[in-house]
Design a protein around this motif. Structure first.
Motif, PDB file in Angstrom:
ATOM      1  N   ILE A  12       0.839  -1.205   0.000  1.00  0.00           N
ATOM      2  CA  ILE A  12       0.000   0.000   0.000  1.00  0.00           C
ATOM      3  C   ILE A  12       0.879   1.262   0.000  1.00  0.00           C
ATOM      4  N   SER A  13       1.936   1.269   0.800  1.00  0.00           N
ATOM      5  CA  SER A  13       2.821   2.432   0.854  1.00  0.00           C
ATOM      6  C   SER A  13       3.539   2.654  -0.467  1.00  0.00           C
ATOM      7  N   ILE A  14       3.995   1.574  -1.100  1.00  0.00           N
ATOM      8  CA  ILE A  14       4.668   1.701  -2.394  1.00  0.00           C
ATOM      9  C   ILE A  14       3.701   2.232  -3.448  1.00  0.00           C
ATOM     10  N   LEU A  15       2.469   1.757  -3.436  1.00  0.00           N
ATOM     11  CA  LEU A  15       1.476   2.248  -4.405  1.00  0.00           C
ATOM     12  C   LEU A  15       1.185   3.736  -4.199  1.00  0.00           C
ATOM     13  N   ILE A  16       1.111   4.168  -2.951  1.00  0.00           N
ATOM     14  CA  ILE A  16       0.861   5.590  -2.688  1.00  0.00           C
ATOM     15  C   ILE A  16       2.038   6.438  -3.154  1.00  0.00           C
ATOM     16  N   ILE A  17       3.269   5.980  -2.902  1.00  0.00           N
ATOM     17  CA  ILE A  17       4.441   6.739  -3.363  1.00  0.00           C
ATOM     18  C   ILE A  17       4.496   6.777  -4.885  1.00  0.00           C
ATOM     19  N   ILE A  18       4.184   5.668  -5.550  1.00  0.00           N
ATOM     20  CA  ILE A  18       4.150   5.660  -7.021  1.00  0.00           C
ATOM     21  C   ILE A  18       3.090   6.620  -7.527  1.00  0.00           C
ATOM     22  N   TYR A  19       1.948   6.674  -6.866  1.00  0.00           N
ATOM     23  CA  TYR A  19       0.903   7.617  -7.258  1.00  0.00           C
ATOM     24  C   TYR A  19       1.383   9.060  -7.098  1.00  0.00           C
ATOM     25  N   LEU A  20       2.063   9.344  -5.991  1.00  0.00           N
ATOM     26  CA  LEU A  20       2.567  10.701  -5.780  1.00  0.00           C
ATOM     27  C   LEU A  20       3.631  11.074  -6.804  1.00  0.00           C
ATOM     28  N   ILE A  21       4.439  10.102  -7.219  1.00  0.00           N
ATOM     29  CA  ILE A  21       5.476  10.372  -8.204  1.00  0.00           C
ATOM     30  C   ILE A  21       4.876  10.571  -9.589  1.00  0.00           C
ATOM     31  N   SER A  22       3.876   9.753  -9.936  1.00  0.00           N
ATOM     32  CA  SER A  22       3.356   9.761 -11.306  1.00  0.00           C
ATOM     33  C   SER A  22       2.365  10.886 -11.586  1.00  0.00           C
ATOM     34  N   THR A  23       1.676  11.382 -10.609  1.00  0.00           N
ATOM     35  CA  THR A  23       0.695  12.438 -10.844  1.00  0.00           C
ATOM     36  C   THR A  23       1.121  13.717 -10.133  1.00  0.00           C
ATOM     37  N   PRO A  24       1.010  14.832 -10.824  1.00  0.00           N
ATOM     38  CA  PRO A  24       1.322  16.100 -10.144  1.00  0.00           C
ATOM     39  C   PRO A  24       0.249  16.415  -9.099  1.00  0.00           C
ATOM     40  N   VAL A  25       0.690  16.590  -7.891  1.00  0.00           N
ATOM     41  CA  VAL A  25      -0.222  16.820  -6.777  1.00  0.00           C
ATOM     42  C   VAL A  25      -0.180  18.295  -6.399  1.00  0.00           C
ATOM     43  N   VAL A  26      -1.338  18.809  -6.028  1.00  0.00           N
ATOM     44  CA  VAL A  26      -1.426  20.217  -5.653  1.00  0.00           C
ATOM     45  C   VAL A  26      -1.299  20.323  -4.127  1.00  0.00           C
ATOM     46  N   ILE A  27      -0.216  19.785  -3.635  1.00  0.00           N
ATOM     47  CA  ILE A  27       0.090  19.867  -2.205  1.00  0.00           C
ATOM     48  C   ILE A  27       1.365  20.683  -2.094  1.00  0.00           C
ATOM     49  N   GLY A  28       1.475  21.450  -1.047  1.00  0.00           N
ATOM     50  CA  GLY A  28       2.691  22.225  -0.839  1.00  0.00           C
ATOM     51  C   GLY A  28       3.901  21.322  -0.696  1.00  0.00           C
ATOM     52  N   GLU A  29       5.059  21.851  -1.038  1.00  0.00           N
ATOM     53  CA  GLU A  29       6.279  21.039  -0.992  1.00  0.00           C
ATOM     54  C   GLU A  29       6.588  20.558   0.419  1.00  0.00           C
ATOM     55  N   ASP A  30       6.326  21.361   1.413  1.00  0.00           N
ATOM     56  CA  ASP A  30       6.605  20.946   2.787  1.00  0.00           C
ATOM     57  C   ASP A  30       5.705  19.784   3.204  1.00  0.00           C
ATOM     58  N   ALA A  31       4.419  19.884   2.896  1.00  0.00           N
ATOM     59  CA  ALA A  31       3.501  18.804   3.243  1.00  0.00           C
ATOM     60  C   ALA A  31       3.841  17.533   2.472  1.00  0.00           C
ATOM     61  N   LEU A  32       4.159  17.685   1.201  1.00  0.00           N
ATOM     62  CA  LEU A  32       4.523  16.533   0.376  1.00  0.00           C
ATOM     63  C   LEU A  32       5.795  15.873   0.897  1.00  0.00           C
ATOM     64  N   PHE A  33       6.747  16.681   1.322  1.00  0.00           N
ATOM     65  CA  PHE A  33       7.996  16.176   1.892  1.00  0.00           C
ATOM     66  C   PHE A  33       7.707  15.303   3.111  1.00  0.00           C
ATOM     67  N   TRP A  34       6.858  15.768   4.009  1.00  0.00           N
ATOM     68  CA  TRP A  34       6.554  15.005   5.214  1.00  0.00           C
ATOM     69  C   TRP A  34       5.716  13.772   4.912  1.00  0.00           C
ATOM     70  N   ILE A  35       4.816  13.856   3.940  1.00  0.00           N
ATOM     71  CA  ILE A  35       4.031  12.683   3.552  1.00  0.00           C
ATOM     72  C   ILE A  35       4.946  11.586   3.031  1.00  0.00           C
ATOM     73  N   VAL A  36       5.895  11.965   2.188  1.00  0.00           N
ATOM     74  CA  VAL A  36       6.828  10.979   1.635  1.00  0.00           C
ATOM     75  C   VAL A  36       7.724  10.417   2.736  1.00  0.00           C
ATOM     76  N   ILE A  37       8.146  11.238   3.675  1.00  0.00           N
ATOM     77  CA  ILE A  37       8.959  10.741   4.791  1.00  0.00           C
ATOM     78  C   ILE A  37       8.193   9.700   5.590  1.00  0.00           C
ATOM     79  N   VAL A  38       6.954   9.976   5.914  1.00  0.00           N
ATOM     80  CA  VAL A  38       6.158   9.030   6.695  1.00  0.00           C
ATOM     81  C   VAL A  38       5.929   7.739   5.914  1.00  0.00           C
ATOM     82  N   LEU A  39       5.583   7.856   4.631  1.00  0.00           N
ATOM     83  CA  LEU A  39       5.351   6.653   3.829  1.00  0.00           C
ATOM     84  C   LEU A  39       6.616   5.818   3.689  1.00  0.00           C
TER      85      LEU A  39
END
Length: 94
Positions: A12-39
């Motif tokens: 599940i975590s790998i799929l979420i990271i692949i989704y974040l990498i493949s689609t441009p997300v409208v999340i701030g860089e700081d929030a995205l940074f912490w989401i990726v760290i947690v995942l």
């Protein structure tokens, strides 16, 4: 049972990271940074859980190189995170 749970969490975590990498997300860089760290922390913990549950406790006590194996694994996963995942998720990171 624990190995199955760790496998599901890792997938599940790998799929979420692949989704974040493949689609441009409208999340701030700081929030995205912490989401990726947690995942990625969840992935590293799950990989450690899979390895530690695949070796019996008697073998772990007898293996001298088990701590070195885990340290090498964490080092390799950290390098993958820093040099592969973060530059893809956060452009201009490096």
């Amino acid at each position: 049972m624990a190995r199955r749970i760790y496998s599901i969490i890792t997938a599940i975590s790998i799929l979420i990271i692949i989704y974040l990498i493949s689609t441009p997300v409208v999340i701030g860089e700081d929030a995205l940074f912490w989401i990726v760290i947690v995942l990625y922390s969840v992935i590293v913990g799950s990989v450690h859980g899979l390895l530690s549950h695949s070796i019996s406790s008697k073998k772990k006590d007898a293996l001298v190189f088990y701590p070195f194996l885990m340290g090498g694994l964490f080092m390799a996963l950290l390098l993958i995170y820093i040099f592969l995942i973060l530059p893809f998720v956060i452009p201009g990171f490096m």
